[in-house]
Design a protein around this motif. Structure first.
Motif, PDB file in Angstrom:
ATOM      1  N   LEU A  62       1.664  -8.643 -14.441  1.00 30.35           N
ATOM      2  CA  LEU A  62       2.460  -8.794 -13.105  1.00 30.35           C
ATOM      3  C   LEU A  62       1.176  -8.740 -12.087  1.00 30.35           C
ATOM      4  CD1 LEU A  62       5.004  -5.920 -13.596  1.00 30.35           C
ATOM      5  CD2 LEU A  62       5.055  -8.523 -13.941  1.00 30.35           C
ATOM      6  N   GLN A  63       1.544  -9.424 -10.941  1.00 36.47           N
ATOM      7  CA  GLN A  63       0.621  -9.546  -9.540  1.00 36.47           C
ATOM      8  C   GLN A  63       1.564  -9.177  -8.430  1.00 36.47           C
ATOM      9  OE1 GLN A  63      -0.093 -13.852 -10.219  1.00 36.47           O
ATOM     10  NE2 GLN A  63      -2.333 -13.335 -10.524  1.00 36.47           N
ATOM     11  N   CYS A  64       0.923  -8.542  -7.559  1.00 35.66           N
ATOM     12  CA  CYS A  64       1.514  -8.263  -6.083  1.00 35.66           C
ATOM     13  C   CYS A  64       0.789  -8.642  -4.938  1.00 35.66           C
ATOM     14  CB  CYS A  64       1.764  -6.540  -6.139  1.00 35.66           C
ATOM     15  SG  CYS A  64       3.241  -6.013  -7.298  1.00 35.66           S
ATOM     16  N   ALA A  65       1.475  -8.918  -3.982  1.00 38.70           N
ATOM     17  CA  ALA A  65       1.000  -9.541  -2.781  1.00 38.70           C
ATOM     18  C   ALA A  65       1.713  -8.938  -1.286  1.00 38.70           C
ATOM     19  CB  ALA A  65       0.829 -10.856  -2.564  1.00 38.70           C
ATOM     20  N   GLY A  78       5.182 -11.242  18.748  1.00 40.47           N
ATOM     21  CA  GLY A  78       5.389  -9.832  18.744  1.00 40.47           C
ATOM     22  C   GLY A  78       4.789  -9.120  17.665  1.00 40.47           C
ATOM     23  N   ASP A  79       5.342  -7.867  17.543  1.00 40.55           N
ATOM     24  CA  ASP A  79       4.979  -6.890  16.196  1.00 40.55           C
ATOM     25  C   ASP A  79       5.341  -7.802  15.083  1.00 40.55           C
ATOM     26  OD1 ASP A  79       3.640  -4.931  17.990  1.00 40.55           O
ATOM     27  OD2 ASP A  79       5.899  -3.989  17.957  1.00 40.55           O
ATOM     28  N   THR A  80       4.520  -7.331  14.014  1.00 38.32           N
ATOM     29  CA  THR A  80       4.791  -7.934  12.567  1.00 38.32           C
ATOM     30  C   THR A  80       4.915  -6.613  11.700  1.00 38.32           C
ATOM     31  OG1 THR A  80       2.422  -7.919  11.969  1.00 38.32           O
ATOM     32  CG2 THR A  80       3.347  -9.847  12.905  1.00 38.32           C
ATOM     33  N   ILE A  81       5.546  -6.990  10.450  1.00 33.76           N
ATOM     34  CA  ILE A  81       5.873  -5.986   9.438  1.00 33.76           C
ATOM     35  C   ILE A  81       5.506  -6.789   8.224  1.00 33.76           C
ATOM     36  CG2 ILE A  81       7.559  -4.878  10.644  1.00 33.76           C
ATOM     37  CD1 ILE A  81       9.801  -6.210   8.971  1.00 33.76           C
ATOM     38  N   THR A  82       5.374  -6.218   7.146  1.00 35.04           N
ATOM     39  CA  THR A  82       5.035  -6.760   5.803  1.00 35.04           C
ATOM     40  C   THR A  82       6.063  -6.585   4.764  1.00 35.04           C
ATOM     41  OG1 THR A  82       3.581  -5.000   4.819  1.00 35.04           O
ATOM     42  CG2 THR A  82       2.578  -6.445   6.352  1.00 35.04           C
ATOM     43  N   ILE A  83       6.149  -7.523   3.844  1.00 38.90           N
ATOM     44  CA  ILE A  83       7.202  -7.429   2.772  1.00 38.90           C
ATOM     45  C   ILE A  83       6.215  -7.251   1.400  1.00 38.90           C
ATOM     46  CG2 ILE A  83       9.037  -8.662   1.452  1.00 38.90           C
ATOM     47  CD1 ILE A  83       9.478  -7.695   4.264  1.00 38.90           C
ATOM     48  N   GLY A  84       6.524  -6.200   0.376  1.00 37.78           N
ATOM     49  CA  GLY A  84       6.165  -6.213  -0.661  1.00 37.78           C
ATOM     50  C   GLY A  84       6.647  -7.431  -1.457  1.00 37.78           C
ATOM     51  N   VAL A  85       5.623  -8.062  -2.455  1.00 38.62           N
ATOM     52  CA  VAL A  85       6.210  -9.068  -3.460  1.00 38.62           C
ATOM     53  C   VAL A  85       5.529  -9.091  -4.741  1.00 38.62           C
ATOM     54  CG1 VAL A  85       6.247 -11.599  -3.590  1.00 38.62           C
ATOM     55  CG2 VAL A  85       6.413 -10.814  -1.496  1.00 38.62           C
ATOM     56  N   LEU A  86       6.079  -9.228  -5.708  1.00 41.31           N
ATOM     57  CA  LEU A  86       5.720  -9.306  -7.222  1.00 41.31           C
ATOM     58  C   LEU A  86       6.117 -10.402  -7.850  1.00 41.31           C
ATOM     59  CD1 LEU A  86       6.119  -6.204  -9.545  1.00 41.31           C
ATOM     60  CD2 LEU A  86       7.182  -8.191 -10.436  1.00 41.31           C
ATOM     61  N   ARG A  87       5.240 -10.743  -8.702  1.00 38.55           N
ATOM     62  CA  ARG A  87       5.658 -11.859  -9.560  1.00 38.55           C
ATOM     63  C   ARG A  87       4.943 -11.752 -10.953  1.00 38.55           C
ATOM     64  NH1 ARG A  87       1.614 -17.089  -7.451  1.00 38.55           N
ATOM     65  NH2 ARG A  87      -0.446 -16.140  -8.382  1.00 38.55           N
ATOM     66  N   ARG A  88       5.511 -12.171 -11.883  1.00 40.46           N
ATOM     67  CA  ARG A  88       5.112 -12.723 -13.270  1.00 40.46           C
ATOM     68  C   ARG A  88       5.252 -14.166 -13.479  1.00 40.46           C
ATOM     69  NH1 ARG A  88       5.164 -13.643 -18.533  1.00 40.46           N
ATOM     70  NH2 ARG A  88       4.414 -12.162 -20.143  1.00 40.46           N
ATOM     71  N   LYS A  89       3.660 -14.709 -13.536  1.00 32.95           N
ATOM     72  CA  LYS A  89       3.816 -16.117 -13.583  1.00 32.95           C
ATOM     73  C   LYS A  89       4.497 -16.729 -14.717  1.00 32.95           C
ATOM     74  CE  LYS A  89       0.205 -18.026 -11.738  1.00 32.95           C
ATOM     75  NZ  LYS A  89      -0.935 -18.836 -11.406  1.00 32.95           N
ATOM     76  N   ALA A  90       5.044 -17.835 -14.736  1.00 27.45           N
ATOM     77  CA  ALA A  90       5.503 -18.659 -15.803  1.00 27.45           C
ATOM     78  C   ALA A  90       4.679 -18.755 -17.018  1.00 27.45           C
ATOM     79  CB  ALA A  90       6.104 -20.039 -15.326  1.00 27.45           C
ATOM     80  N   THR A  91       5.145 -18.718 -18.394  1.00 25.80           N
ATOM     81  CA  THR A  91       4.159 -18.701 -19.209  1.00 25.80           C
ATOM     82  C   THR A  91       3.922 -20.022 -19.815  1.00 25.80           C
ATOM     83  OG1 THR A  91       6.038 -18.463 -20.845  1.00 25.80           O
ATOM     84  CG2 THR A  91       4.957 -16.272 -20.235  1.00 25.80           C
ATOM     85  N   ASN A 117      11.163  -5.293 -14.366  1.00 24.38           N
ATOM     86  CA  ASN A 117      11.824  -5.174 -15.548  1.00 24.38           C
ATOM     87  C   ASN A 117      12.374  -6.211 -16.269  1.00 24.38           C
ATOM     88  OD1 ASN A 117      11.138  -2.335 -15.337  1.00 24.38           O
ATOM     89  ND2 ASN A 117      12.874  -2.004 -14.070  1.00 24.38           N
ATOM     90  N   LEU A 118      12.997  -7.151 -15.351  1.00 27.51           N
ATOM     91  CA  LEU A 118      13.619  -8.546 -15.896  1.00 27.51           C
ATOM     92  C   LEU A 118      12.654  -9.428 -16.403  1.00 27.51           C
ATOM     93  CD1 LEU A 118      16.321  -9.106 -13.388  1.00 27.51           C
ATOM     94  CD2 LEU A 118      16.949  -8.390 -15.748  1.00 27.51           C
ATOM     95  N   ALA A 119      11.676  -9.594 -15.951  1.00 28.54           N
ATOM     96  CA  ALA A 119      10.475 -10.585 -16.481  1.00 28.54           C
ATOM     97  C   ALA A 119      10.042 -10.225 -17.642  1.00 28.54           C
ATOM     98  CB  ALA A 119       9.452 -10.392 -15.223  1.00 28.54           C
TER      99      ALA A 119
END
Length: 514
Positions: A62-65, A78-91, A117-119
Motif C-alpha cells: 500500500l502507498q499513501c499520499a 484562499g486557505d487549503t486543506i488536505t485529503i488522505g489518499v491510499l492506493r494498491r497498484k494494479a497487479t 481491506n478490500l484491495a
C-alpha cells in the motif's frame, strides 16, 4: 508533462515516489494548480488514525499520499486543506484500466481503510489486476486534515452513560436540546477553521475533491465504487461531472429524493424487517435468548432491554450498559449475519446481569477502541448530515417521525413517552449546502446499482429508486445484510466485476440468491 521522481529517505524507511500525472480532463476555472498537482506516495503508517487503520495500513504493497484542495471552492486562492489518499497498484500493469476510487459510507467512515481491506481480498482477482484500488478519507475525516472534532473521548463516554434519548419527558427533551446546542457549539470551536470548515464539509464539496483526485491520479474518466452514503457521493458526482464518469457501482443506496426525516423512518422499516429475520434464525437455536417463537421475539427483546432505562448494568471496568447501548448493539449486529451469534450471546449474558458482549458491539458501532479512544466518525457524521439536508425544526414532524420509527422497529421502542427534541442540526452554526433531489444526469454512461432485499440500513426500495433516477441498471441481492459487492457473493461479484472491467450491465431483473 507527467513526471516521476524518488526522494532520498533513510535506509529503514520506504522510498517516496513523486508522480505528476495530471491535469487530465476539463479543469474548472481557477483550479489549475490543484488538478495538476503532483502526489508524493510513501508509507501509509503515518496516516493511521485508529487501531483498525494501523492494522490495515501495515501491508507493504500500500502507498499513501496527501491531496491538497481548497477549503472553499468559491475562494480557490484562499486557505487549503488536505485529503488522505491510499492506493494498491494494479497487479497487471500491462492491462491496467485505471483507478477504482471507493468510499464506504457513513458519512464519516474512512475510505482509505476500506480500500486497504478490500484491495487485499481482490488483489489476485480481475479487479485487482486491472485497477489501482484507491480510497480517500473525505474532507474532515480520518487522515484528512483538519478533522472535524466535537466531543472528547470522556465526553462521549459520559453522553452514552447518561442515555438522554430514553427520556421523552418535557424535562428530558429540554436537556436533550441543551446537549444538542452544546454539541454544535463544540464542533465549531474545536474544528480547525471553525465555521468555514463546517460550511464546506458536505457532499457538495467532497465530489469536487474527488474530481481533483481523478485528475491527479491521471484518469480522464472516473471509475467509482460507493457503499451506503458513498452512493450519495456517487450520485452527486454524477450530477456535477456526468461527462467525467467511466463507470459507477452504487451499493446500498440512499434514496436521492428522500429527506432526513423520511430516510430515518425508512431505516426503521429496514431494521424492523432485519430483526424479524434475526428472530427466525434465533428461534431455530436451542440457546436462543428470545425464545422459540419468532412472533414473540420483539416482546422478549423489550423485556430484556427496557429495564436498562432505569437500572443500567455496571460492567467490570465501571462503565454502564444503558438501554441506548443495548439497542445500538442490536443495530450493529443487524448490519451483518456474522454478528448474529455474538448478539444472541450478549442477550443471554444480559439475562445473567452481564453486559460486556453487548457493550463491545455498541463500541464497535461507535468506533471506540479498548483504550477508550474514539474515532471521529460520529462527529463527522453529524457535521456532514447537518449541511447535506435542510434542518428540521417542526416538532410535530419530529414527533410523527419518532412514532412511525417505533412502529416500524418496535424492538427499539423504550416504552416511555415520545418526545420531539430538536437535534444538533437545528442549532448548526452554518446553513445547509444541498438538499435531497433526483439528480440531473444527462450524458451519464450506464451505472450499476446493487440493492439487497433485507438491507437493514438502506432499504431495498431506495436502490430501486436510485437506479430509476439515474437511468441505471439494478442488481438485486436476496439477503439480510448491509451492502453486498466484493463480500464473497459470487453472483454479485461477477456481475459487478464484468461491469467495471468492460461496461457490461446485467440483464434487466437480474437477482442473485442469498
Amino acid at each position: 508533462m507527467p513526471l516521476a521522481a524518488c526522494t532520498s529517505t533513510p535506509a529503514d524507511q520506504p522510498r517516496q515516489a513523486t508522480e505528476q500525472l495530471g491535469p487530465k480532463g476539463a479543469v474548472p476555472a481557477g483550479l489549475d494548480r490543484f488538478y495538476g498537482q503532483p502526489l508524493t506516495w510513501g508509507d501509509c503508517a503515518p496516516y493511521a488514525t485508529s487501531d483498525g487503520a494501523k492494522s490495515a495500513f501495515a501491508v507493504k504493497t500500500l502507498q499513501c499520499a496527501r491531496l491538497t484542495v481548497p477549503l472553499d471552492y468559491a475562494k480557490p486562492a484562499g486557505d487549503t486543506i488536505t485529503i488522505g489518499v491510499l492506493r494498491r497498484k494494479a497487479t497487471g500493469q500491462d492491462n491496467r484500466i485505471g483507478s477504482l476510487v471507493m468510499n464506504p459510507g457513513g458519512p464519516g467512515a474512512s475510505g482509505m481503510e476500506a480500500a486497504a481491506n478490500l484491495a487485499q481480498g481482490a488483489a489476485q482477482g480481475e479487479l485487482g489486476k486491472r485497477f489501482d484500488f484507491v480510497g480517500f478519507d473525505p474532507r474532515g475525516i480520518g487522515a484528512s486534515e483538519p478533522q472535524v472534532r466535537c466531543l472528547t473521548d470522556a465526553e462521549r463516554d459520559e453522553d452514552r452513560a447518561e442515555d438522554l434519548e430514553s427520556d421523552g419527558s418535557p424535562a428530558g427533551v429540554a436537556k436533550q436540546e441543551t446537549e444538542a446546542k452544546d454539541f454544535a457549539g463544540k464542533c465549531a470551536q474545536r474544528t480547525a477553521h471553525g465555521d468555514a470548515m463546517l460550511a464546506n464539509v458536505g457532499t457538495r464539496d467532497v465530489v469536487k475533491d474527488m474530481d481533483v483526485l481523478r485528475s491527479a491520479l491521471g484518469d480522464e474518466k472516473l471509475s467509482y465504487l460507493g457503499y451506503s452514503y458513498g452512493t450519495r457521493i456517487g450520485s452527486t458526482y454524477a450530477e456535477a461531472f456526468p461527462k467525467n464518469v467511466r463507470a459507477m457501482v452504487l451499493d446500498g443506496a440512499l434514496d436521492p429524493d428522500q429527506d432526513s426525516v423520511e430516510s430515518l423512518v425508512a431505516q426503521g422499516q429496514g431494521f424492523g424487517k432485519a430483526f424479524g429475520q434475526y428472530a427466525a434464525w434465533c428461534a431455530a437455536r436451542q440457546d436462543c435468548a428470545l425464545g422459540a417463537n419468532p412472533a414473540g421475539a420483539t416482546k422478549a427483546f423489550q423485556d430484556l432491554v427496557r429495564p436498562l432505562v432505569r437500572i443500567p448494568v455496571t460492567l467490570a471496568d465501571g462503565r454502564k450498559l444503558t438501554f441506548g447501548d443495548a439497542t445500538l448493539a442490536a443495530i450493529q449486529a443487524l448490519y451483518s449475519q456474522q454478528l448474529w451469534e455474538p448478539l444472541n450471546s450478549g442477550l443471554n449474558e444480559l439475562k445473567l446481569g452481564k453486559g460486556a458482549t453487548l457493550m463491545a458491539l455498541a463500541d464497535q458501532y461507535n468506533e471506540r477502541d479498548r483504550s477508550g479512544r474514539y474515532a471521529t466518525t460520529q462527529d463527522a457524521f453529524t457535521a456532514i448530515r447537518c449541511v447535506d439536508d435542510p434542518r428540521v425544526t417542526d416538532k410535530n414532524k419530529i414527533l410523527d417521525a419518532a412514532k412511525r420509527y417505533d412502529e416500524a422497529a418496535p424492538f427499539l421502542d423504550d416504552g416511555g413517552p415520545e418526545g420531539a427534541p430538536l437535534d444538533s442540526c437545528a442549532f448548526w452554526p452554518v446553513p445547509s449546502t444541498s438538499r435531497p433531489h433526483e439528480p440531473a444526469v444527462a450524458g451519464l454512461p450506464p451505472v450499476l446499482v446493487v440493492s439487497t432485499t433485507n438491507d437493514p440500513a438502506t432499504p431495498y426500495q431506495a436502490g430501486v429508486n436510485l437506479a430509476k433516477a439515474m437511468k441505471g441498471s439494478l442488481l438485486t441481492y436476496e439477503g439480510t445484510q448491509h451492502t453486498a459487492f466484493l463480500q464473497g457473493i459470487g453472483c454479485v461479484d461477477s456481475a459487478g466485476t464484468a461491469y467495471l472491467v468492460d461496461g457490461t450491465v446485467p440483464p434487466e431483473g437480474t437477482r442473485c440468491p442469498g
